[in-house]
Design a protein around this motif. Sequence first.
Motif, PDB file in Angstrom:
ATOM      1  N   VAL A 228       0.854  -1.191   0.000  1.00  0.00           N
ATOM      2  CA  VAL A 228       0.000   0.000   0.000  1.00  0.00           C
ATOM      3  C   VAL A 228       0.887   1.238   0.000  1.00  0.00           C
ATOM      4  O   VAL A 228       1.849   1.324   0.770  1.00  0.00           O
ATOM      5  CB  VAL A 228      -0.904   0.020   1.256  1.00  0.00           C
ATOM      6  CG1 VAL A 228      -1.717   1.308   1.305  1.00  0.00           C
ATOM      7  CG2 VAL A 228      -1.816  -1.192   1.293  1.00  0.00           C
ATOM      8  N   LEU A 229       0.577   2.198  -0.875  1.00  0.00           N
ATOM      9  CA  LEU A 229       1.231   3.515  -0.856  1.00  0.00           C
ATOM     10  C   LEU A 229       0.148   4.565  -0.690  1.00  0.00           C
ATOM     11  O   LEU A 229      -0.762   4.665  -1.524  1.00  0.00           O
ATOM     12  CB  LEU A 229       2.015   3.759  -2.148  1.00  0.00           C
ATOM     13  CG  LEU A 229       2.572   5.173  -2.366  1.00  0.00           C
ATOM     14  CD1 LEU A 229       3.540   5.571  -1.255  1.00  0.00           C
ATOM     15  CD2 LEU A 229       3.246   5.286  -3.731  1.00  0.00           C
ATOM     16  N   VAL A 230       0.222   5.335   0.399  1.00  0.00           N
ATOM     17  CA  VAL A 230      -0.804   6.338   0.686  1.00  0.00           C
ATOM     18  C   VAL A 230      -0.173   7.650   1.125  1.00  0.00           C
ATOM     19  O   VAL A 230       0.958   7.698   1.612  1.00  0.00           O
ATOM     20  CB  VAL A 230      -1.777   5.861   1.793  1.00  0.00           C
ATOM     21  CG1 VAL A 230      -2.630   4.710   1.326  1.00  0.00           C
ATOM     22  CG2 VAL A 230      -1.015   5.493   3.069  1.00  0.00           C
ATOM     23  N   ASP A 231      -0.950   8.710   0.944  1.00  0.00           N
ATOM     24  CA  ASP A 231      -0.623  10.034   1.479  1.00  0.00           C
ATOM     25  C   ASP A 231      -1.610  10.315   2.606  1.00  0.00           C
ATOM     26  O   ASP A 231      -2.795  10.519   2.354  1.00  0.00           O
ATOM     27  CB  ASP A 231      -0.738  11.075   0.366  1.00  0.00           C
ATOM     28  CG  ASP A 231      -0.575  12.509   0.862  1.00  0.00           C
ATOM     29  OD1 ASP A 231      -0.255  12.706   2.052  1.00  0.00           O
ATOM     30  OD2 ASP A 231      -0.794  13.438   0.055  1.00  0.00           O
ATOM     31  N   PRO A 232      -1.125  10.341   3.862  1.00  0.00           N
ATOM     32  CA  PRO A 232      -2.037  10.629   4.974  1.00  0.00           C
ATOM     33  C   PRO A 232      -2.248  12.123   5.202  1.00  0.00           C
ATOM     34  O   PRO A 232      -2.953  12.509   6.141  1.00  0.00           O
ATOM     35  CB  PRO A 232      -1.305  10.005   6.170  1.00  0.00           C
ATOM     36  CG  PRO A 232       0.142  10.167   5.827  1.00  0.00           C
ATOM     37  CD  PRO A 232       0.238  10.014   4.331  1.00  0.00           C
ATOM     38  N   ASP A 233      -1.641  12.962   4.352  1.00  0.00           N
ATOM     39  CA  ASP A 233      -1.645  14.406   4.572  1.00  0.00           C
ATOM     40  C   ASP A 233      -2.407  15.164   3.486  1.00  0.00           C
ATOM     41  O   ASP A 233      -2.048  16.277   3.115  1.00  0.00           O
ATOM     42  CB  ASP A 233      -0.201  14.917   4.638  1.00  0.00           C
ATOM     43  CG  ASP A 233       0.597  14.234   5.723  1.00  0.00           C
ATOM     44  OD1 ASP A 233       0.032  13.969   6.796  1.00  0.00           O
ATOM     45  OD2 ASP A 233       1.790  13.947   5.496  1.00  0.00           O
ATOM     46  N   ALA A 234      -3.455  14.542   2.955  1.00  0.00           N
ATOM     47  CA  ALA A 234      -4.253  15.197   1.909  1.00  0.00           C
ATOM     48  C   ALA A 234      -5.440  15.951   2.526  1.00  0.00           C
ATOM     49  O   ALA A 234      -6.185  15.363   3.309  1.00  0.00           O
ATOM     50  CB  ALA A 234      -4.766  14.149   0.918  1.00  0.00           C
ATOM     51  N   PRO A 235      -5.623  17.222   2.193  1.00  0.00           N
ATOM     52  CA  PRO A 235      -4.797  18.020   1.285  1.00  0.00           C
ATOM     53  C   PRO A 235      -3.566  18.641   1.935  1.00  0.00           C
ATOM     54  O   PRO A 235      -2.722  19.205   1.258  1.00  0.00           O
ATOM     55  CB  PRO A 235      -5.757  19.110   0.828  1.00  0.00           C
ATOM     56  CG  PRO A 235      -6.671  19.303   2.011  1.00  0.00           C
ATOM     57  CD  PRO A 235      -6.846  17.936   2.611  1.00  0.00           C
ATOM     58  N   SER A 236      -3.454  18.570   3.275  1.00  0.00           N
ATOM     59  CA  SER A 236      -2.259  19.072   3.956  1.00  0.00           C
ATOM     60  C   SER A 236      -2.128  18.342   5.286  1.00  0.00           C
ATOM     61  O   SER A 236      -3.102  17.766   5.794  1.00  0.00           O
ATOM     62  CB  SER A 236      -2.336  20.583   4.200  1.00  0.00           C
ATOM     63  OG  SER A 236      -3.304  20.883   5.188  1.00  0.00           O
ATOM     64  N   ARG A 237      -0.947  18.384   5.840  1.00  0.00           N
ATOM     65  CA  ARG A 237      -0.727  17.715   7.119  1.00  0.00           C
ATOM     66  C   ARG A 237      -1.498  18.412   8.229  1.00  0.00           C
ATOM     67  O   ARG A 237      -1.926  17.772   9.198  1.00  0.00           O
ATOM     68  CB  ARG A 237       0.768  17.673   7.432  1.00  0.00           C
ATOM     69  CG  ARG A 237       1.142  16.720   8.555  1.00  0.00           C
ATOM     70  CD  ARG A 237       2.628  16.423   8.549  1.00  0.00           C
ATOM     71  NE  ARG A 237       2.988  15.465   9.593  1.00  0.00           N
ATOM     72  CZ  ARG A 237       4.187  14.907   9.704  1.00  0.00           C
ATOM     73  NH1 ARG A 237       5.143  15.194   8.844  1.00  0.00           N
ATOM     74  NH2 ARG A 237       4.440  14.045  10.678  1.00  0.00           N
ATOM     75  N   ALA A 238      -1.697  19.720   8.080  1.00  0.00           N
ATOM     76  CA  ALA A 238      -2.437  20.475   9.093  1.00  0.00           C
ATOM     77  C   ALA A 238      -3.940  20.216   9.008  1.00  0.00           C
ATOM     78  O   ALA A 238      -4.665  20.367   9.993  1.00  0.00           O
ATOM     79  CB  ALA A 238      -2.155  21.969   8.929  1.00  0.00           C
ATOM     80  N   ASN A 239      -4.419  19.812   7.828  1.00  0.00           N
ATOM     81  CA  ASN A 239      -5.855  19.588   7.628  1.00  0.00           C
ATOM     82  C   ASN A 239      -6.050  18.353   6.742  1.00  0.00           C
ATOM     83  O   ASN A 239      -6.450  18.466   5.581  1.00  0.00           O
ATOM     84  CB  ASN A 239      -6.495  20.817   6.978  1.00  0.00           C
ATOM     85  CG  ASN A 239      -7.994  20.654   6.769  1.00  0.00           C
ATOM     86  OD1 ASN A 239      -8.671  19.957   7.535  1.00  0.00           O
ATOM     87  ND2 ASN A 239      -8.527  21.283   5.733  1.00  0.00           N
ATOM     88  N   PRO A 240      -5.804  17.165   7.285  1.00  0.00           N
ATOM     89  CA  PRO A 240      -5.836  15.939   6.469  1.00  0.00           C
ATOM     90  C   PRO A 240      -7.238  15.358   6.294  1.00  0.00           C
ATOM     91  O   PRO A 240      -7.474  14.166   6.550  1.00  0.00           O
ATOM     92  CB  PRO A 240      -4.938  15.002   7.252  1.00  0.00           C
ATOM     93  CG  PRO A 240      -5.159  15.398   8.688  1.00  0.00           C
ATOM     94  CD  PRO A 240      -5.387  16.896   8.674  1.00  0.00           C
TER      95      PRO A 240
END
Length: 208
Positions: A98-110
Motif C-alpha cells: 500500500v502507498l498512501v498520502d495521509p496528509d491530503a490536502p495538507s498535514r495540518a488539515n488531512p
Amino acid sequence: MELLGAVLLAASLLGTTAWGAQAPWPDEPSHTCFFQTLSSPDSEFCRGDLEVVYPQLGDVGCSYIPQCHQYRWRISREWGSPRVRYPWADKSKKYVLVLVDPDAPSRANPKNRFWRHWLLADIRGTDLRTGDLKGRVLTDYVRPTPPPRSGYHRYQLRLYEQPAGQHIALGPEEMLSLGAWAMESFVERFRLGSPVASTQFLTKHHED
C-alpha cells in the motif's frame, strides 16, 4: 541508499558539507544537492528494511526528496512507480503493498486521508526480494503530487503479509475515489494485521 552515499561523497570532494550542524534545511536553495534523513517522530515509521528506489535517487526511504536537479518535479511529473524491495520476504508467501498520502490536502488539515497512490496484492515473496514486483494491481500507481503551498506530505509504504487463500479486492465504493480511503477498514476486512515492514519519504510541491 548506495546512490545517495555516492552523491554525498562527491559533495565532500568538492569541499561542501552535506551533513552535520552546518547542513541547511532541505528547502534552502543550493547548487549542491543536500539529502536529509527524517528525524523523530517521522523516522519511527521506517522499519523492516523496506527499500523504495527511484531513478537517480536510489533508496529514498526515510528521507526528504531534495529540490535540487528538479527531483521534486521529476518524482511528481516524470518518474513511474519505484522499485520496491524487501530482502526478508518469505519466498513461499504473498504480500500486499500500500502507498498512501495521509496528509491530503495538507498535514495540518488531512480531511482526505488516506489518499491511495498504489495498491498491489498477490505479490510473491520471491519478487519482493528482487524488487521486480508482478503483483495484481488494484490501484495503478499515482505519482506524488502535493498541492502548492500545502507543505510537506508523507508518502507511506506499508507491506502486509497476505493471508493464505485470501482474495484481496476493493469494494465498489472504494473504487470510485482515491481520496478519503478508509485504509484501516480495508486492513481489518482482509485480516492483514500489522505491516511486516514500512517506510516513508517526504516531499512538497516542486515550486514551493
